[in-house]
Design an enzyme around this catalytic site. Sequence first.
Site, mmCIF file in Angstrom:
data_model
loop_
_atom_site.group_PDB
_atom_site.id
_atom_site.type_symbol
_atom_site.label_atom_id
_atom_site.label_comp_id
_atom_site.label_asym_id
_atom_site.label_seq_id
_atom_site.Cartn_x
_atom_site.Cartn_y
_atom_site.Cartn_z
ATOM 1 N N ASN A 145 52.185 108.534 -42.604
ATOM 2 C CA ASN A 145 51.834 109.078 -43.931
ATOM 3 C C ASN A 145 51.333 108.013 -44.914
ATOM 4 O OD1 ASN A 145 54.473 108.062 -43.995
ATOM 5 N ND2 ASN A 145 55.000 109.334 -45.740
ATOM 6 N N GLU A 158 64.929 104.728 -42.130
ATOM 7 C CA GLU A 158 64.432 105.429 -43.322
ATOM 8 C C GLU A 158 63.854 106.736 -42.818
ATOM 9 O OE1 GLU A 158 64.836 104.371 -46.317
ATOM 10 O OE2 GLU A 158 65.551 102.374 -45.822
ATOM 11 N N CYS A 204 57.478 110.939 -48.160
ATOM 12 C CA CYS A 204 58.903 111.276 -47.966
ATOM 13 C C CYS A 204 59.600 111.477 -49.314
ATOM 14 C CB CYS A 204 59.583 110.186 -47.166
ATOM 15 S SG CYS A 204 59.352 108.559 -47.873
ATOM 16 N N GLU A 213 66.419 99.297 -47.594
ATOM 17 C CA GLU A 213 65.407 98.261 -47.505
ATOM 18 C C GLU A 213 65.028 97.849 -48.923
ATOM 19 O OE1 GLU A 213 62.370 99.785 -44.819
ATOM 20 O OE2 GLU A 213 63.701 99.426 -43.128
HETATM 21 P P1 NDP Z 1 58.018 110.346 -36.275
HETATM 22 O O1 NDP Z 1 59.493 110.217 -36.300
HETATM 23 O O2 NDP Z 1 57.403 111.364 -35.411
HETATM 24 O O3 NDP Z 1 57.353 108.960 -35.833
HETATM 25 C C1 NDP Z 1 57.559 107.736 -36.505
HETATM 26 C C2 NDP Z 1 57.229 106.591 -35.553
HETATM 27 O O4 NDP Z 1 58.157 106.576 -34.471
HETATM 28 C C3 NDP Z 1 55.860 106.707 -34.916
HETATM 29 O O5 NDP Z 1 55.311 105.419 -34.776
HETATM 30 C C4 NDP Z 1 56.198 107.334 -33.586
HETATM 31 O O6 NDP Z 1 55.219 107.154 -32.621
HETATM 32 C C5 NDP Z 1 57.474 106.603 -33.234
HETATM 33 N N1 NDP Z 1 58.315 107.262 -32.242
HETATM 34 C C6 NDP Z 1 58.329 108.568 -31.863
HETATM 35 N N2 NDP Z 1 59.263 108.782 -30.907
HETATM 36 C C7 NDP Z 1 59.868 107.590 -30.681
HETATM 37 C C8 NDP Z 1 60.931 107.155 -29.820
HETATM 38 N N3 NDP Z 1 61.568 108.001 -29.015
HETATM 39 N N4 NDP Z 1 61.304 105.863 -29.854
HETATM 40 C C9 NDP Z 1 60.693 105.011 -30.704
HETATM 41 N N5 NDP Z 1 59.676 105.349 -31.517
HETATM 42 C C10 NDP Z 1 59.263 106.620 -31.518
HETATM 43 O O7 NDP Z 1 57.576 110.507 -37.786
HETATM 44 P P2 NDP Z 1 56.130 110.817 -38.332
HETATM 45 O O8 NDP Z 1 55.177 109.738 -37.894
HETATM 46 O O9 NDP Z 1 55.821 112.240 -38.025
HETATM 47 O O10 NDP Z 1 56.349 110.615 -39.910
HETATM 48 C C11 NDP Z 1 56.797 111.610 -40.736
HETATM 49 C C12 NDP Z 1 58.282 111.451 -40.992
HETATM 50 O O11 NDP Z 1 58.564 110.196 -41.565
HETATM 51 C C13 NDP Z 1 58.798 112.466 -41.997
HETATM 52 O O12 NDP Z 1 60.016 113.009 -41.537
HETATM 53 C C14 NDP Z 1 59.038 111.639 -43.249
HETATM 54 O O13 NDP Z 1 59.995 112.150 -44.107
HETATM 55 C C15 NDP Z 1 59.451 110.344 -42.669
HETATM 56 N N6 NDP Z 1 59.277 109.269 -43.644
HETATM 57 C C16 NDP Z 1 60.373 108.686 -44.224
HETATM 58 C C17 NDP Z 1 60.225 107.715 -45.198
HETATM 59 C C18 NDP Z 1 61.410 107.034 -45.813
HETATM 60 O O14 NDP Z 1 61.232 105.985 -46.399
HETATM 61 N N7 NDP Z 1 62.610 107.567 -45.714
HETATM 62 C C19 NDP Z 1 58.892 107.299 -45.656
HETATM 63 C C20 NDP Z 1 57.819 107.968 -44.976
HETATM 64 C C21 NDP Z 1 58.010 108.923 -44.004
HETATM 65 P P3 NDP Z 1 54.173 108.374 -32.371
HETATM 66 O O15 NDP Z 1 53.344 108.418 -33.595
HETATM 67 O O16 NDP Z 1 53.460 107.976 -31.161
HETATM 68 O O17 NDP Z 1 55.005 109.614 -32.159
#
Ligand code: NDP
Length: 478
Positions: A148, A246, A280, A459
């Site tokens: 995002n 996070e 988020c 963080e």
């Molecule tokens: P995901 O959890 O789908 O993916 C995040 C990252 O993790 C990607 O690089 C993804 O790769 C990777 N990933 C997926 N599966 C695994 C695994 N089993 N082991 C290790 N890494 C893995 O999140 P999104 O990318 O869909 O992002 C949206 C989410 O992020 C929302 O829920 C949002 O709220 C949260 N978010 C939280 C923030 C915070 O600060 N609290 C800030 C911004 C977003 P791949 O893309 O290949 O699946």
Amino acid sequence: MIKNYINGKLLEPVSEKYFDNYDPAIGEAYGIVPDSDERDVELAVAAAEAAFPAWAATPPDERSRIMFKIAELIKRDLAEFARAECIDNGKPLTLAKTVDIPRAIKNFEFFASAIHGFASESHNIEGEAVNYTLRNPIGIVGAISPWNLPLYLFTWKIAPALITGNCVIAKPSEITPMTAFLLSEACIEAGLPEGVLNIVHGYGHKVGKAITAHPKIKAITFTGGTKTGADIASVVAPMFKKLSLELGGKNPNIIFADANYEKMLSTTVMSSFRNQGEICLCGSRVFVEKPIYEKFKKDFVERTKALKIGDPLQNDTDQGAIVSKEHMEKVLGYIKLAQEEGGTVLCGGNQFIPEGRCDNGWFIEPTIIEGLAYNCRTNQEEIFGPVVTITPFETEEEVLMMANSTEYGLASIIWTENLSRAHRMAANIQTGIVWINCWMVRDLRTPFGGMKSSGVGREGGMEALRFFTEPKNVCVKL
Ligand code: NDP
């Protein structure tokens, strides 16, 4: 063509396989991404292991100098970075130019400076002994980030890890890898020593999993969905790695009748729909005190209808494309669910098809829904798109109960001119971040993170520097 950045070089994946990278505004592939796997992670770990002793011994001033240089190069190429972020993610170019890329620059500059204020603790037992705490780098750390705010969140993890002397294996979201690739080129130009930062592109279930499960990677910092966070925690917990999570949010935006109305209204439009609601920290549940509910509803709908959706490359676009077709369908599914749960769509509710070059892109009209129970699925689950619900409330107790009713606890927004009430609400609301009469005002020194299912640890500022170091207490007998 995107390549991995391993041991200071841009490399093809060992598999020699790639997958498509999409421009969501036109709904078409425009590039390819390495389909890396555990073999690439193994190469990155070997490079990081070889680089670690020298990088850990490099004086902080020198690490800081290189990081300022990286920041300077991103600044020089800001237009290129911003355009890449816009095309990869679908966000408006103006947003990438004014928020995402400047913030990535700031992340490097901030931590390159913050290290100078990072003092270790000392505890004196009078007349008997003195303790001092060394804070050494952990070694090799893994950083995994979402799509995002691609470069913004990627650098938020990498910068504090590097400045404290760690070597990093990082994976951006496979959906938005372009600016991480541009960053690797900047790191090479800035003279970052080989192996200190390694960026491995690919899927979460391959590269992400290989990073989290690797025994030589001693800490994991992850930003992403709550379900993925739980999967990662189950892998790293038995390995006793340090872990910072996070995760998702379902943030309440609470509006009392005494709020500064105009400031509240214009900020609420932003906190609901900025970056297509894919932040988020967006306030997706808007609670409004009864006396102003009808007026607010009318004005909020009117302002939202005036937002310009469409081609993210155009300067006057307020809302761009949704990051992927799959995500667009998920968000549209939630709008359907909201109607099944008895909600009324006040505006939006549909896929949007712009005229011209983006007519095949993935867009959703900004959507406002009312008439839902606070505890229905639409009001409990993270949608992560341009969709908000509005709900009236009568008392402080009632709104607090509704606000705290979800499994999430990331951020909250409170609008009131009553000082005592503002502090009372802030003390009782279950979120890691509380904004009073504002939204997204960020001071990078503050602890950042969520409660409940929104994360573990914090963080930002000294919290990040502490996370990326191992404290060792030394006790000296006097
Ligand atoms: P995901 O959890 O789908 O993916 C995040 C990252 O993790 C990607 O690089 C993804 O790769 C990777 N990933 C997926 N599966 C695994 C695994 N089993 N082991 C290790 N890494 C893995 O999140 P999104 O990318 O869909 O992002 C949206 C989410 O992020 C929302 O829920 C949002 O709220 C949260 N978010 C939280 C923030 C915070 O600060 N609290 C800030 C911004 C977003 P791949 O893309 O290949 O699946």
